[in-house]
Design an enzyme around this catalytic site. Structure first.
Site, PDB file in Angstrom:
ATOM      1  CB  CYS A  68      46.720  46.709  42.385  1.00 21.35           C
ATOM      2  SG  CYS A  68      47.230  45.271  43.135  1.00 21.35           S
TER       3      CYS A  68
HETATM    4  N1  LIG Z   1      43.055  44.362  47.336  1.00 24.67           N
HETATM    5  C1  LIG Z   1      43.433  44.883  46.409  1.00 24.67           C
HETATM    6  O1  LIG Z   1      44.214  45.896  46.469  1.00 24.67           O
HETATM    7  C2  LIG Z   1      43.056  44.216  44.954  1.00 24.67           C
HETATM    8  C3  LIG Z   1      42.371  43.139  44.759  1.00 24.67           C
HETATM    9  N2  LIG Z   1      42.192  42.633  43.729  1.00 24.67           N
HETATM   10  C4  LIG Z   1      41.566  41.463  43.441  1.00 24.67           C
HETATM   11  O2  LIG Z   1      40.188  41.557  43.939  1.00 24.67           O
HETATM   12  C5  LIG Z   1      39.829  40.242  44.311  1.00 24.67           C
HETATM   13  C6  LIG Z   1      39.267  40.423  45.859  1.00 24.67           C
HETATM   14  O3  LIG Z   1      40.456  40.850  46.607  1.00 24.67           O
HETATM   15  P1  LIG Z   1      40.289  41.537  48.079  1.00 24.67           P
HETATM   16  O4  LIG Z   1      39.258  41.948  48.062  1.00 24.67           O
HETATM   17  O5  LIG Z   1      41.508  42.255  48.419  1.00 24.67           O
HETATM   18  O6  LIG Z   1      40.277  40.099  48.811  1.00 24.67           O
HETATM   19  P2  LIG Z   1      39.639  39.746  50.300  1.00 24.67           P
HETATM   20  O7  LIG Z   1      40.390  38.423  50.833  1.00 24.67           O
HETATM   21  O8  LIG Z   1      39.735  41.149  51.202  1.00 24.67           O
HETATM   22  O9  LIG Z   1      38.497  39.064  49.944  1.00 24.67           O
HETATM   23  C7  LIG Z   1      37.955  38.079  49.433  1.00 24.67           C
HETATM   24  C8  LIG Z   1      36.439  37.864  49.138  1.00 24.67           C
HETATM   25  O10 LIG Z   1      36.142  36.907  48.316  1.00 24.67           O
HETATM   26  C9  LIG Z   1      35.364  35.841  49.350  1.00 24.67           C
HETATM   27  N3  LIG Z   1      35.873  34.629  49.265  1.00 24.67           N
HETATM   28  C10 LIG Z   1      37.063  34.158  49.991  1.00 24.67           C
HETATM   29  N4  LIG Z   1      37.121  32.823  49.448  1.00 24.67           N
HETATM   30  C11 LIG Z   1      36.241  32.344  48.817  1.00 24.67           C
HETATM   31  C12 LIG Z   1      35.636  31.311  48.434  1.00 24.67           C
HETATM   32  N5  LIG Z   1      36.627  30.096  48.647  1.00 24.67           N
HETATM   33  N6  LIG Z   1      34.499  31.094  47.750  1.00 24.67           N
HETATM   34  C13 LIG Z   1      33.670  32.335  47.581  1.00 24.67           C
HETATM   35  N7  LIG Z   1      34.198  33.488  48.246  1.00 24.67           N
HETATM   36  C14 LIG Z   1      35.337  33.461  48.886  1.00 24.67           C
HETATM   37  C15 LIG Z   1      35.456  36.319  50.515  1.00 24.67           C
HETATM   38  O11 LIG Z   1      34.068  36.245  51.170  1.00 24.67           O
HETATM   39  P3  LIG Z   1      33.321  35.681  52.537  1.00 24.67           P
HETATM   40  O12 LIG Z   1      34.789  35.282  53.277  1.00 24.67           O
HETATM   41  O13 LIG Z   1      32.731  36.683  53.267  1.00 24.67           O
HETATM   42  O14 LIG Z   1      32.933  34.595  52.124  1.00 24.67           O
HETATM   43  C16 LIG Z   1      35.659  37.909  50.310  1.00 24.67           C
HETATM   44  O15 LIG Z   1      34.576  38.602  50.016  1.00 24.67           O
HETATM   45  C17 LIG Z   1      41.007  39.120  44.131  1.00 24.67           C
HETATM   46  O16 LIG Z   1      40.994  38.510  43.153  1.00 24.67           O
HETATM   47  C18 LIG Z   1      42.235  40.292  44.087  1.00 24.67           C
HETATM   48  O17 LIG Z   1      43.347  39.742  43.588  1.00 24.67           O
HETATM   49  C19 LIG Z   1      42.554  43.362  42.475  1.00 24.67           C
HETATM   50  C20 LIG Z   1      43.249  44.565  42.879  1.00 24.67           C
HETATM   51  C21 LIG Z   1      43.528  45.077  43.750  1.00 24.67           C
HETATM   52  C1  LIG Z   2      50.357  43.744  48.880  1.00 22.16           C
HETATM   53  C2  LIG Z   2      50.001  42.491  48.118  1.00 22.16           C
HETATM   54  O1  LIG Z   2      50.113  41.479  48.679  1.00 22.16           O
HETATM   55  N1  LIG Z   2      49.510  42.547  46.991  1.00 22.16           N
HETATM   56  C3  LIG Z   2      48.798  41.464  46.177  1.00 22.16           C
HETATM   57  C4  LIG Z   2      48.565  41.878  44.738  1.00 22.16           C
HETATM   58  C5  LIG Z   2      47.283  42.589  44.825  1.00 22.16           C
HETATM   59  C6  LIG Z   2      46.009  41.769  44.358  1.00 22.16           C
HETATM   60  O2  LIG Z   2      45.117  41.649  44.749  1.00 22.16           O
HETATM   61  O3  LIG Z   2      46.178  41.171  42.962  1.00 22.16           O
HETATM   62  P1  LIG Z   2      45.628  41.517  41.794  1.00 22.16           P
HETATM   63  O4  LIG Z   2      45.832  43.112  41.532  1.00 22.16           O
HETATM   64  O5  LIG Z   2      46.360  40.757  40.709  1.00 22.16           O
HETATM   65  O6  LIG Z   2      44.413  41.283  41.951  1.00 22.16           O
HETATM   66  C7  LIG Z   2      50.022  40.434  45.886  1.00 22.16           C
HETATM   67  O7  LIG Z   2      51.154  40.739  46.056  1.00 22.16           O
HETATM   68  O8  LIG Z   2      49.792  39.234  45.675  1.00 22.16           O
END
Ligand SMILES: NC(=O)C1=CN([C@@H]2O[C@H](COP(=O)(O)OP(=O)(O)OC[C@H]3O[C@@H](n4cnc5c(N)ncnc54)[C@H](OP(=O)(O)O)[C@@H]3O)[C@@H](O)[C@H]2O)C=CC1
Ligand SMILES: CC(=O)N[C@@H](CCC(=O)OP(=O)(O)O)C(=O)O
Length: 344
Positions: A148
């Site tokens: 992001c």
């Molecule tokens: N949030 C953002 O703005 C962004 C996020 N990302 C990336 O996207 C990915 C998801 O992020 P985000 O949605 O924010 O994270 P969340 O913490 O909101 O969600 C994580 C997801 O992963 C699952 N999960 C967590 N731990 C485990 C595990 N040990 N085994 C299997 N499933 C697991 C959870 O499922 P459940 O608990 O239901 O089992 C849930 O569906 C990450 O890699 C993050 O870095 C990338 C860019 C931006």
């Molecule tokens: C506000 C905040 O905590 N942001 C996350 C980055 C967002 C993220 O999920 O990282 P990826 O884009 O690499 O998947 C952090 O600093 O770790």
């Protein structure tokens, strides 16, 4: 196309569901969750009631899920996607990983910054930032969707680095994110009284997005770039604003800066160039896949300041993933992504 969302209960997963629901070429096969398998997605996210009541399943049988899916969108914390990728490496299913496992060309860099051993080192993959890697995305089996902060920062600086208009050793990136960037699970730093009415930096000089930005800009510059990147947490739910500074090279005429942005992005649907002297705001991209970019040339200091804004969950995650999916399938790149920003 049959698509499954692995980790559908997180913020990135549920945003993907919002977008794919309106995508004419995508049918959802499976939604997975480990902690909530057996429940409906609408039990977790009540705003989906009556729209999406699909039952969540565990990813225990990931090979079967993959066998019934053309694409897996993996929305898990880093460290998990490479295990999925390894497990299904002999199947034809393509992967778009929203985490970091497949973003690095040199997995030693991943291991150093993420402190996790990489278990799928030899997998062919492409960095999933369409504006830089469109050609390779078309045929890639594994797409490591760009991060992001990194999307906002790389898009802001790429045209100037590519054209040699700035001294890359002087780059400083000051970026701010809404708290959904940290995911859905509870953390003290994201607790309302800790966050509300306050503004702070974190992971100064140590954030894991630093090497990702360096990787992509170095490849454009043809030399190894190291830079300063400082993230900040904002008391709002969505949005990233990245403010990037660099010294102009001695011979840079100001018009060349404008020309470089137009050359790089003039025909990019999802990049809106605001031009010199107009600056982006997170509100103008909220809920959309746009990246807005504006810039200023500071004649007094000889520096250029480029500002970019994205929605971290859309162009920074789920929207970018669908943009990559469209390219990989040969669909119009904006299919399913024509939503206007949500304002105010
Ligand atoms: N949030 C953002 O703005 C962004 C996020 N990302 C990336 O996207 C990915 C998801 O992020 P985000 O949605 O924010 O994270 P969340 O913490 O909101 O969600 C994580 C997801 O992963 C699952 N999960 C967590 N731990 C485990 C595990 N040990 N085994 C299997 N499933 C697991 C959870 O499922 P459940 O608990 O239901 O089992 C849930 O569906 C990450 O890699 C993050 O870095 C990338 C860019 C931006
Ligand atoms: C506000 C905040 O905590 N942001 C996350 C980055 C967002 C993220 O999920 O990282 P990826 O884009 O690499 O998947 C952090 O600093 O770790």
């Amino acid at each position: 196309m049959k698509v499954s969302i692995i980790g559908a209960t997180g913020y990135a997963g549920v945003e993907l569901l919002r977008i794919l629901h309106n995508h004419p070429e995508a049918d959802i096969a499976y939604l997975t969750s480990e902690s909530s398998a057996g429940k409906k997605i609408s039990d977790i996210y009540e705003h989906l009631r009556g729209i999406y009541d699909q039952v969540l399943i565990s990813m225990d049988n990931i090979q079967q899920i993959a066998a019934e899916s053309d694409f897996l969108f993996i929305c898990l914390p880093h460290g998990h996607a490479m295990q999925v990728g390894k497990t299904i490496e002999n199947q034809n299913t393509r992967i778009i990983d929203l985490g970091a496992d497949y973003r690095f060309t040199d997995t030693a860099v991943y291991e150093e910054w993420y402190r996790v051993k990489h278990t799928h080192k030899n997998a062919a993959r492409v960095y999933g930032l369409a504006e830089l890697h469109r050609q390779e995305i078309k045929t890639a089996k594994i797409i490591g969707n760009a991060g992001c902060y990194t999307t906002a920062s790389i898009l802001a600086l790429a045209p100037l680095v590519r054209e040699g208009l700035i001294d890359p050793s002087t780059i400083i990136i000051d970026a701010k994110s809404g708290v959904s960037g940290a995911g859905r699970s509870a953390k003290l730093a994201n607790h309302f009284p800790e966050l509300y009415d306050s503004f702070k930096a974190y992971a100064v000089s140590s954030h894991r997005h630093t090497p990702e930005i360096e990787q992509e800009l170095s490849s454009l510059a043809g030399e190894h770039i190291i830079l300063n990147f400082t993230p900040h947490l904002l008391p709002m739910s969505r949005g990233i604003l990245s403010t990037c500074y660099a010294n102009l090279t001695a011979s840079t005429a100001y018009e060349k800066i404008d020309d470089a942005f137009i050359k790089a992005y003039g025909s990019e649907f999802f990049i809106r160039l605001l031009g010199r002297g107009t600056y982006p705001a997170t509100k103008n991209v909220r809920g959309s896949n746009f990246c807005d970019i504006g810039w200023h040339i500071d004649e007094r200091t000889g520096r250029v300041i480029v500002l970019s804004a994205i929605d971290n969950l859309v162009k920074g995650a789920a929207g970018q993933a669908v943009q990559n999916f469209n390219i990989a399938c040969g669909f119009e790149e904006n299919t399913g992504l024509l939503m206007t920003p949500i304002y105010p």
